[in-house]
Design an enzyme around this catalytic site. Structure first.
Site, PDB file in Angstrom:
ATOM      1  N   ASP A   1      -6.075   2.001  -2.966  1.00  0.00           N
ATOM      2  CA  ASP A   1      -7.268   1.824  -2.134  1.00  0.00           C
ATOM      3  C   ASP A   1      -7.619   3.121  -1.416  1.00  0.00           C
ATOM      4  O   ASP A   1      -8.657   3.213  -0.763  1.00  0.00           O
ATOM      5  CB  ASP A   1      -7.104   0.671  -1.138  1.00  0.00           C
ATOM      6  CG  ASP A   1      -5.993   0.878  -0.125  1.00  0.00           C
ATOM      7  OD1 ASP A   1      -5.202   1.824  -0.279  1.00  0.00           O
ATOM      8  OD2 ASP A   1      -5.915   0.079   0.833  1.00  0.00           O
TER       9      ASP A   1
ATOM     10  N   ASP B   1      -2.388   6.289  -3.386  1.00  0.00           N
ATOM     11  CA  ASP B   1      -1.237   5.579  -2.849  1.00  0.00           C
ATOM     12  C   ASP B   1      -0.870   4.447  -3.801  1.00  0.00           C
ATOM     13  O   ASP B   1      -1.438   4.313  -4.889  1.00  0.00           O
ATOM     14  CB  ASP B   1      -1.534   5.066  -1.436  1.00  0.00           C
ATOM     15  CG  ASP B   1      -2.727   4.130  -1.383  1.00  0.00           C
ATOM     16  OD1 ASP B   1      -3.566   4.161  -2.308  1.00  0.00           O
ATOM     17  OD2 ASP B   1      -2.836   3.348  -0.418  1.00  0.00           O
TER      18      ASP B   1
ATOM     19  N   ASP C   1      -1.311   1.203  -4.003  1.00  0.00           N
ATOM     20  CA  ASP C   1      -2.284   0.200  -4.452  1.00  0.00           C
ATOM     21  C   ASP C   1      -3.667   0.798  -4.688  1.00  0.00           C
ATOM     22  O   ASP C   1      -4.623   0.073  -4.957  1.00  0.00           O
ATOM     23  CB  ASP C   1      -2.364  -0.953  -3.470  1.00  0.00           C
ATOM     24  CG  ASP C   1      -3.005  -0.581  -2.142  1.00  0.00           C
ATOM     25  OD1 ASP C   1      -2.930   0.605  -1.756  1.00  0.00           O
ATOM     26  OD2 ASP C   1      -3.572  -1.466  -1.481  1.00  0.00           O
TER      27      ASP C   1
ATOM     28  N   SER D   1       0.826  -1.205   0.000  1.00  0.00           N
ATOM     29  CA  SER D   1       0.000   0.000   0.000  1.00  0.00           C
ATOM     30  C   SER D   1       0.864   1.261   0.000  1.00  0.00           C
ATOM     31  O   SER D   1       1.567   1.538  -0.955  1.00  0.00           O
ATOM     32  CB  SER D   1      -0.961  -0.037   1.191  1.00  0.00           C
ATOM     33  OG  SER D   1      -1.891   1.006   1.127  1.00  0.00           O
TER      34      SER D   1
END
Length: 446
Positions: free
Chosen positions: A242, A238, A240, A96
């Site tokens: 999410d 960010d 990833d 992440s």
């Protein structure tokens, strides 16, 4: 043995030191031993991700399960793919927002939610026991590929008012942070008829342009570009994707808690009330906005899997964390940066107002956050319980004062303690933050 590998968001560590190919192989064997059927596997753009993903795939196949390799994909894209297809589980290789030397492996359930803490504990028991399924030579699994990002983008567009957004022809600037959003958010913008400017929208696991976490100090370039091209909105992701953070049309960063409050208010109003779920670390501005709109806030421990679980139990209309991680239950019970981007455009279009005007109605608090190195989390928690007997220990220690609150909690993913302080004015918030820092250091050094 104490549960130690699985933290707030799966297993994380420095790649090839703490999180090795051997461990990734065993994690692949673990998920295949726990879930029968096809398992989808995706990854972020980190340098170590292909190595770890390959090991996970090998572990899955060695246990006799088939796998679908969806390549570089945002975490919510992998989750939505699992929810929307015949896959029985998913694995995402990602750390992440963590620094570039880290990586992680996170398990996803059939409904697209992250493994709960109880499911992670079960996975850890299997992992440590080494009691994996092992297929015969002629029964090992196979692997095929598919385009999860196509499924994901279509799913988002089916859940927003595309016509009203398209009519506005918004100018948007997208900063993907050299992460997985490079393959999705520009496509979402294009299909919503936005005039799109991109920065850092090519995958590079070295994160050459900025640190992966899309906090204000890391998105100065985005703010400048928004002003330079006279954009209506700026969005940053960010690694990833999410999470999403936003810059208004004036080039001002809008705090994550304010965005959570704004979207929670929007969902409560359009549902005629309802429950909003958020962690104890969230600003009071969210509760104020939700209550004024006729809704109710339920607080949980920090961690999106916990928030998603309670949202499902309470049939919540909305939820999320004050870090840019918004959860839209009609789409996916997980943080979703791409959906957040589309929904902010929808809100702007439906209200026919710029973002700077929309956030004016959100109550103002000063929220400060910092982190302190902490390699003995048990010692910290024991010390906090002795120091603040009346605190709320739902997650760490939340100490409420008449004119503000302080939260001190060990991180589930890094060797640090996170400290949050909030008050109506900056002076008081700084005082509370300093109090938190001093308490943590005193406890850890005594």
């Amino acid at each position: 043995m104490e549960r130690s590998l699985f933290g707030t968001n799966g297993v994380r560590g420095i790649a090839n030191e703490e999180l090795t190919a051997e461990l990734a192989l065993d994690l692949g064997r673990t998920i295949a031993s726990l879930r029968d059927g096809i398992i989808a596997v995706g990854m972020d753009a980190r340098i170590s991700s292909p190595m770890l993903k390959s090991a996970v795939l090998a572990g899955i196949m060695s246990a006799g399960s088939d796998a679908v390799d969806v390549g570089v994909t945002p975490t919510p894209s992998l989750q939505y793919y699992v929810k929307s297809t015949k896959a029985k589980a998913g694995v995402i290789v990602t750390a992440s927002h963590n620094p570039r030397e880290y990586n992680g492996i996170k398990f996803v359930s059939e409904d697209g939610t992250e493994f709960s803490r109880e499911e992670d504990a079960e996975a850890e028991r299997v992992l440590l026991s080494k009691k994996f399924r092992r297929a015969a030579w002629n029964e090992v699994g196979s692997v095929f590929t598919d385009d999860a990002n196509r499924v994901y983008v279509t799913g988002i567009l089916n859940r927003v008012n595309t016509d009203i957004i398209a009519e506005k022809e918004y100018r948007v600037v997208i900063d993907c942070g050299n992460g997985a959003a490079s393959f999705t958010s520009p496509e979402i913008a294009r299909r919503l008829n936005c005039r799109t400017y991109t920065i850092n929208c090519y995958p590079d696991g070295r994160f050459p342009a900025r640190a992966s976490e899309p906090v204000e100090e890391n998105v100065s370039e985005l703010k400048e570009v928004v002003k330079a091209v006279k954009a209506d909105l700026g969005v940053a992701h960010d690694g990833d994707a999410d999470r999403a953070t936003f810059v208004d049309e004036k080039g001002n960063f809008v705090s994550e808690d304010v965005m959570l409050a704004l979207m929670a208010k929007y969902y409560v109003e359009r549902n005629g009330g309802g429950v909003v779920v958020t962690p104890v670390s969230t600003s009071r501005c969210v509760e104020d906005a939700v209550r004024d709109a006729g809704g109710e806030v339920i607080y949980t421990a920090v961690g999106s899997p916990v928030v998603a679980k309670v949202m499902k139990e309470k049939n919540a209309v909305f939820g999320g964390e004050g870090n840019g991680g918004l959860i839209f239950p009609e789409h996916l019970l997980a943080r979703d940066g791409g959906m957040s981007f589309a929904k902010v455009l929808e809100l702007m279009a439906e209200e026919n107002k710029p973002l700077s005007e929309l956030v004016k109605d959100i109550p103002h608090y000063v929220t400060l956050k910092t982190k302190v190195e902490c390699r003995d989390k048990k010692k910290l928690l024991d010390g906090l319980k002795a120091e603040f007997e009346d605190a709320n220990f739902t997650d760490g220690a939340r100490i409420d004062f008449e004119d503000g609150w302080l939260l001190i909690r060990p991180s589930g993913t890094e060797p640090i303690a996170r400290i949050f302080a909030e008050a109506k004015d900056e002076k008081k918030a700084k005082e509370l933050l300093e109090t938190g820092i001093e308490k943590v250091r005193k406890i850890l050094t005594d």
